[in-house]
Each structure stands twice: as C-alpha cells, then as structure tokens.
Design an enzyme around this catalytic site. Structure first.
Site, PDB file in Angstrom:
ATOM      1  N   ARG A 128      66.661   7.062  31.981  1.00  0.00           N
ATOM      2  CA  ARG A 128      66.958   8.510  32.029  1.00  0.00           C
ATOM      3  C   ARG A 128      66.381   9.204  30.794  1.00  0.00           C
ATOM      4  O   ARG A 128      66.083   8.537  29.796  1.00  0.00           O
ATOM      5  CB  ARG A 128      68.469   8.716  32.084  1.00  0.00           C
ATOM      6  CG  ARG A 128      69.024   8.191  33.360  1.00  0.00           C
ATOM      7  CD  ARG A 128      70.452   8.562  33.550  1.00  0.00           C
ATOM      8  NE  ARG A 128      70.811   8.176  34.912  1.00  0.00           N
ATOM      9  CZ  ARG A 128      71.741   8.743  35.644  1.00  0.00           C
ATOM     10  NH1 ARG A 128      72.456   9.719  35.167  1.00  0.00           N
ATOM     11  NH2 ARG A 128      71.984   8.330  36.865  1.00  0.00           N
ATOM     12  N   HIS A 168      78.870  14.773  33.240  1.00  0.00           N
ATOM     13  CA  HIS A 168      79.372  13.532  32.633  1.00  0.00           C
ATOM     14  C   HIS A 168      80.701  13.786  31.908  1.00  0.00           C
ATOM     15  O   HIS A 168      81.595  12.958  31.939  1.00  0.00           O
ATOM     16  CB  HIS A 168      78.344  12.965  31.651  1.00  0.00           C
ATOM     17  CG  HIS A 168      77.072  12.523  32.325  1.00  0.00           C
ATOM     18  ND1 HIS A 168      77.067  11.820  33.506  1.00  0.00           N
ATOM     19  CD2 HIS A 168      75.762  12.693  31.994  1.00  0.00           C
ATOM     20  CE1 HIS A 168      75.815  11.567  33.866  1.00  0.00           C
ATOM     21  NE2 HIS A 168      75.005  12.096  32.971  1.00  0.00           N
ATOM     22  N   LEU A 220      97.385  -2.984  33.282  1.00  0.00           N
ATOM     23  CA  LEU A 220      96.059  -2.861  33.900  1.00  0.00           C
ATOM     24  C   LEU A 220      94.957  -3.413  32.986  1.00  0.00           C
ATOM     25  O   LEU A 220      94.942  -3.112  31.796  1.00  0.00           O
ATOM     26  CB  LEU A 220      95.787  -1.359  34.156  1.00  0.00           C
ATOM     27  CG  LEU A 220      94.390  -0.999  34.668  1.00  0.00           C
ATOM     28  CD1 LEU A 220      94.214  -1.426  36.121  1.00  0.00           C
ATOM     29  CD2 LEU A 220      94.144   0.519  34.545  1.00  0.00           C
ATOM     30  N   GLU A 277      69.568  -0.096  34.291  1.00  0.00           N
ATOM     31  CA  GLU A 277      68.446   0.792  34.673  1.00  0.00           C
ATOM     32  C   GLU A 277      68.618   2.216  34.132  1.00  0.00           C
ATOM     33  O   GLU A 277      67.665   2.993  34.118  1.00  0.00           O
ATOM     34  CB  GLU A 277      68.316   0.850  36.201  1.00  0.00           C
ATOM     35  CG  GLU A 277      67.843  -0.460  36.854  1.00  0.00           C
ATOM     36  CD  GLU A 277      68.929  -1.537  36.928  1.00  0.00           C
ATOM     37  OE1 GLU A 277      70.128  -1.183  36.994  1.00  0.00           O
ATOM     38  OE2 GLU A 277      68.575  -2.733  36.882  1.00  0.00           O
ATOM     39  N   ASN A 285      77.718  12.850  39.019  1.00  0.00           N
ATOM     40  CA  ASN A 285      77.989  13.766  37.904  1.00  0.00           C
ATOM     41  C   ASN A 285      76.902  14.840  37.784  1.00  0.00           C
ATOM     42  O   ASN A 285      77.201  16.025  37.583  1.00  0.00           O
ATOM     43  CB  ASN A 285      78.030  12.999  36.568  1.00  0.00           C
ATOM     44  CG  ASN A 285      79.218  12.076  36.468  1.00  0.00           C
ATOM     45  OD1 ASN A 285      80.114  12.138  37.301  1.00  0.00           O
ATOM     46  ND2 ASN A 285      79.233  11.220  35.463  1.00  0.00           N
ATOM     47  N   ASP A 303      79.361   7.960  40.915  1.00  0.00           N
ATOM     48  CA  ASP A 303      78.061   8.638  41.074  1.00  0.00           C
ATOM     49  C   ASP A 303      78.276  10.107  41.428  1.00  0.00           C
ATOM     50  O   ASP A 303      79.252  10.458  42.096  1.00  0.00           O
ATOM     51  CB  ASP A 303      77.266   7.936  42.197  1.00  0.00           C
ATOM     52  CG  ASP A 303      75.787   8.274  42.124  1.00  0.00           C
ATOM     53  OD1 ASP A 303      75.341   8.901  41.136  1.00  0.00           O
ATOM     54  OD2 ASP A 303      75.068   7.918  43.084  1.00  0.00           O
ATOM     55  N   ARG A 349      73.286  18.663  33.215  1.00  0.00           N
ATOM     56  CA  ARG A 349      73.803  17.404  33.758  1.00  0.00           C
ATOM     57  C   ARG A 349      74.946  16.838  32.903  1.00  0.00           C
ATOM     58  O   ARG A 349      75.910  16.278  33.415  1.00  0.00           O
ATOM     59  CB  ARG A 349      72.676  16.358  33.821  1.00  0.00           C
ATOM     60  CG  ARG A 349      71.598  16.651  34.834  1.00  0.00           C
ATOM     61  CD  ARG A 349      70.502  15.588  34.756  1.00  0.00           C
ATOM     62  NE  ARG A 349      71.064  14.249  34.923  1.00  0.00           N
ATOM     63  CZ  ARG A 349      71.398  13.711  36.093  1.00  0.00           C
ATOM     64  NH1 ARG A 349      71.198  14.383  37.204  1.00  0.00           N
ATOM     65  NH2 ARG A 349      71.897  12.502  36.143  1.00  0.00           N
ATOM     66  N   SER A 367      74.253   1.530  33.878  1.00  0.00           N
ATOM     67  CA  SER A 367      73.573   0.341  34.378  1.00  0.00           C
ATOM     68  C   SER A 367      72.400  -0.021  33.464  1.00  0.00           C
ATOM     69  O   SER A 367      71.965   0.799  32.647  1.00  0.00           O
ATOM     70  CB  SER A 367      73.056   0.583  35.799  1.00  0.00           C
ATOM     71  OG  SER A 367      71.934   1.441  35.750  1.00  0.00           O
ATOM     72  N   GLU A 425      85.824  -5.183  50.400  1.00  0.00           N
ATOM     73  CA  GLU A 425      85.764  -4.058  51.340  1.00  0.00           C
ATOM     74  C   GLU A 425      85.019  -2.904  50.656  1.00  0.00           C
ATOM     75  O   GLU A 425      85.355  -2.530  49.529  1.00  0.00           O
ATOM     76  CB  GLU A 425      87.180  -3.604  51.721  1.00  0.00           C
ATOM     77  CG  GLU A 425      87.966  -4.648  52.487  1.00  0.00           C
ATOM     78  CD  GLU A 425      87.309  -5.020  53.812  1.00  0.00           C
ATOM     79  OE1 GLU A 425      86.683  -4.148  54.444  1.00  0.00           O
ATOM     80  OE2 GLU A 425      87.425  -6.200  54.204  1.00  0.00           O
ATOM     81  N   TRP A 473      77.128  17.389  40.583  1.00  0.00           N
ATOM     82  CA  TRP A 473      78.313  18.243  40.371  1.00  0.00           C
ATOM     83  C   TRP A 473      77.943  19.374  39.411  1.00  0.00           C
ATOM     84  O   TRP A 473      78.287  20.538  39.636  1.00  0.00           O
ATOM     85  CB  TRP A 473      79.449  17.399  39.791  1.00  0.00           C
ATOM     86  CG  TRP A 473      80.729  18.145  39.576  1.00  0.00           C
ATOM     87  CD1 TRP A 473      81.765  18.252  40.450  1.00  0.00           C
ATOM     88  CD2 TRP A 473      81.106  18.896  38.411  1.00  0.00           C
ATOM     89  NE1 TRP A 473      82.776  19.018  39.910  1.00  0.00           N
ATOM     90  CE2 TRP A 473      82.393  19.426  38.658  1.00  0.00           C
ATOM     91  CE3 TRP A 473      80.487  19.160  37.199  1.00  0.00           C
ATOM     92  CZ2 TRP A 473      83.065  20.215  37.724  1.00  0.00           C
ATOM     93  CZ3 TRP A 473      81.154  19.944  36.266  1.00  0.00           C
ATOM     94  CH2 TRP A 473      82.433  20.464  36.534  1.00  0.00           C
ATOM     95  N   ARG A 517      82.261   3.763  46.056  1.00  0.00           N
ATOM     96  CA  ARG A 517      81.123   4.479  45.474  1.00  0.00           C
ATOM     97  C   ARG A 517      81.228   5.940  45.870  1.00  0.00           C
ATOM     98  O   ARG A 517      81.282   6.262  47.063  1.00  0.00           O
ATOM     99  CB  ARG A 517      79.788   3.911  45.950  1.00  0.00           C
ATOM    100  CG  ARG A 517      78.636   4.667  45.276  1.00  0.00           C
ATOM    101  CD  ARG A 517      77.273   4.126  45.591  1.00  0.00           C
ATOM    102  NE  ARG A 517      76.289   4.811  44.770  1.00  0.00           N
ATOM    103  CZ  ARG A 517      75.202   4.267  44.263  1.00  0.00           C
ATOM    104  NH1 ARG A 517      74.934   3.003  44.504  1.00  0.00           N
ATOM    105  NH2 ARG A 517      74.371   4.980  43.529  1.00  0.00           N
TER     106      ARG A 517
HETATM  107  C1  FPP Z   1      76.351   8.713  37.576  1.00  0.00           C
HETATM  108  O1  FPP Z   1      76.167  10.066  37.946  1.00  0.00           O
HETATM  109  C2  FPP Z   1      77.124   8.615  36.342  1.00  0.00           C
HETATM  110  C3  FPP Z   1      76.727   7.968  35.197  1.00  0.00           C
HETATM  111  C4  FPP Z   1      75.458   7.241  35.068  1.00  0.00           C
HETATM  112  C5  FPP Z   1      77.563   7.963  33.981  1.00  0.00           C
HETATM  113  C6  FPP Z   1      79.016   7.710  34.212  1.00  0.00           C
HETATM  114  C7  FPP Z   1      79.803   8.091  33.019  1.00  0.00           C
HETATM  115  C8  FPP Z   1      80.998   8.726  33.048  1.00  0.00           C
HETATM  116  C9  FPP Z   1      81.702   9.037  34.308  1.00  0.00           C
HETATM  117  C10 FPP Z   1      81.683   9.144  31.811  1.00  0.00           C
HETATM  118  C11 FPP Z   1      82.231   8.085  30.916  1.00  0.00           C
HETATM  119  C12 FPP Z   1      82.860   6.907  31.499  1.00  0.00           C
HETATM  120  C13 FPP Z   1      83.418   5.848  30.811  1.00  0.00           C
HETATM  121  C14 FPP Z   1      84.157   4.829  31.554  1.00  0.00           C
HETATM  122  C15 FPP Z   1      83.335   5.662  29.331  1.00  0.00           C
HETATM  123  P1  FPP Z   1      74.678  10.619  37.999  1.00  0.00           P
HETATM  124  O2  FPP Z   1      74.334  11.165  36.657  1.00  0.00           O
HETATM  125  O3  FPP Z   1      73.769   9.545  38.496  1.00  0.00           O
HETATM  126  O4  FPP Z   1      74.816  11.779  39.048  1.00  0.00           O
HETATM  127  P2  FPP Z   1      73.701  12.285  40.091  1.00  0.00           P
HETATM  128  O5  FPP Z   1      73.444  11.137  41.026  1.00  0.00           O
HETATM  129  O6  FPP Z   1      74.369  13.432  40.760  1.00  0.00           O
HETATM  130  O7  FPP Z   1      72.503  12.689  39.281  1.00  0.00           O
END
Ligand code: FPP
Length: 254
Positions: free
Chosen positions: A77, A43, A137, A73, A28, A26, A39, A71, A210, A31, A191
């Site tokens: 977006r 990613h 892995l 949900e 991205n 979480d 946004r 997810s 854990e 950041w 997380r």
């Molecule tokens: C949550 O950050 C991130 C996501 C919903 C997407 C995750 C995807 C990646 C890290 C890239 C690809 C990964 C794979 C394994 C193919 P957010 O957008 O909710 O961030 P925020 O809470 O700061 O808005």
C-alpha cells in the site's frame, strides 16, 4: 500403512456458540470514500469497530477472537497509509492495553514481527507480557501475517525440532508449530466488505471452518451485524466429513 490422522481434533457437538472466531476486517477504505474522507479515516473508525467486537465477544463468552489487521501483502500500500496503520497499532495498544488487562483479555500478536519498527515491537512485547496470564478472551492480532508464511515457518520449525522424523511428519506435528498452536481451529470465519476470499489467512486452520461473508463494511460492523453472523453460524450443520444422519445421531445421544 499409517492410518490418516487429522489435526482437527475438537469436533464440537452442536453449533450453539463458536469457540474461536477469525475475522478479515475489510472495507475501511470504501467506508471513508463513501463519505469523501481520506482512507485513513476509515482505519480510525475500524479501530472503534474492533473494540466493539472485542466487547461483544467478552459478553458472549467467546474464548478466542483472531483479527487480520495487516497482511504480508499490505506493505504494497502507499507508504503514508502503511505508516498511518503502524502508528494506529502503536497508539491503539498504548491506549487500550490497560482496559484489555482489566477485562482479563490475553493479547497475542501472530505474524512476522521482524519488519516492524522498534517502538511497535516494544509495545507489542509489553502488551503481551502484561496480559500473558489472563484467562478470559484470547485476542490474537495477525499482523504481517500470511497463511503460507505460517505453514512454511511451521515446517521449518518442525524439521529443526524433530529432524529424525523427516519424511514421516503428520498433521499433528505440523499443527503444533503453527503461529496459533495455542488455539483450537476457528469455528466461524467472518469477512466484511463484500469480497468472497480467504486472502492467505489461516490457510491450514480454516479447513473445516464455517465461512460467513457480508457486504457490511468493517467500520459499520456493529453488534447487530455480529449477531447476524452468529445466527447464520447457528444454522449451519457441521459434519467434518460425516454424513448428516451421523451428525444428528451424535447430537441426539448427547
Ligand atoms: C482493510 O480495509 C483493513 C486493513 C488493511 C486494516 C485493518 C485495521 C484496522 C481495522 C484498525 C486497527 C486494528 C487492530 C486490531 C490494531 P481496506 O483498507 O482494505 O478497505 P477497502 O477494501 O475498502 O479499501
């Protein structure tokens, strides 16, 4: 009367290295916002952090890494962000699958893939087939996944597979039908991004896991941030319902 039978079978002795790590990536968007970027730039950097973590897990001989990429949900977006994420998954798989295979990594997608476009489904199937016999892995990507969806689909499958047991199912029957029936329950859940929630991830399997929460945003989650999570895990006492004294007796007899 039947005795309580728990599906949590593999109770590890000691807590040196987690065998299975599950991650909610979480932060991205935040950041990117901090850098006045869109946004989707977050990613993109998030994908780099994924590759860094995969490498660190291989280096540490971790057997299972499970990443929550999308997810059930997340469809809520904005449409352009969803479609960016879908093409990031496709491009990421195309670009990285050969390297995963070279490193003996087995890739599995968990989640309801029926809603993905044909190109993504094809790429997932290709990647799973290519890496199916790898023994290093196991990298599970949870996409269009939800813990409640998983439990429900397991209940339905279990019922279809063993109709005569209806009314008499136990935990082990259900665990065998979960999307991740092939993996032990996660030892460590991470997380990033500061929220302290499970957000409908692996609800069944996180019962004794854990939990580790960090404010670090996912694109900044590098090897040293990962090492902090491992160090925190190594300081935990995992009791699985036992007393602290019982746990130290078991540890000192081994
Ligand atoms: C949550 O950050 C991130 C996501 C919903 C997407 C995750 C995807 C990646 C890290 C890239 C690809 C990964 C794979 C394994 C193919 P957010 O957008 O909710 O961030 P925020 O809470 O700061 O808005």
């Amino acid at each position: 009367m039947a005795f309580f039978s728990s599906a949590t079978k593999s109770i590890p002795i000691g807590t040196d290295m987690p065998q299975h790590i599950a991650v909610i990536m979480d932060g991205n968007g935040r950041w990117a916002r901090k850098r006045f970027l869109p946004r989707v730039a977050g990613h993109k950097r998030g994908m780099d952090a994924v590759l860094e973590l995969v490498k660190a897990c291989v280096d540490h001989n971790i057997a299972y890494l499970t990443l929550f990429a999308f997810s059930s949900e997340n469809w809520r977006r904005p449409a352009d962000e969803v479609s960016f994420l879908m093409s990031l998954f496709i491009q990421g798989l195309k670009r990285e699958v050969a390297k995963l295979h070279e490193n003996n990594i087995k890739l599995v997608l968990i989640g309801d893939r029926t809603r993905f476009n044909a190109e993504l489904i094809d790429q997932i199937e290709l990647s799973e087939r290519l890496t199916a016999n790898n023994t290093g892995l196991t990298l599970s990507i949870a996409a269009n996944y939800g813990g409640r969806w998983d439990i429900l689909q397991a209940v339905n499958k279990m019922h279809r597979a063993m109709p005569s047991h209806a009314g008499d199912f136990d935990e082990e029957h259900l665990a065998a039908h979960l999307a991740m029936h092939y993996a032990p329950e996660p030892d460590l859940f991470i997380r990033t991004g500061g929220e302290k929630r499970i957000s409908n991830f692996m609800l069944w399997q996180l019962a004794y896991t854990e939990l580790y929460f960090t404010d670090t945003l996912w694109p900044d989650f590098d090897e040293s941030a990962f090492n902090l999570a491992l160090a925190s895990y190594q300081n935990r006492e995992r009791r699985f319902g036992r007393t602290s004294e019982q746990v130290s007796d078991v540890a000192s007899n081994n």
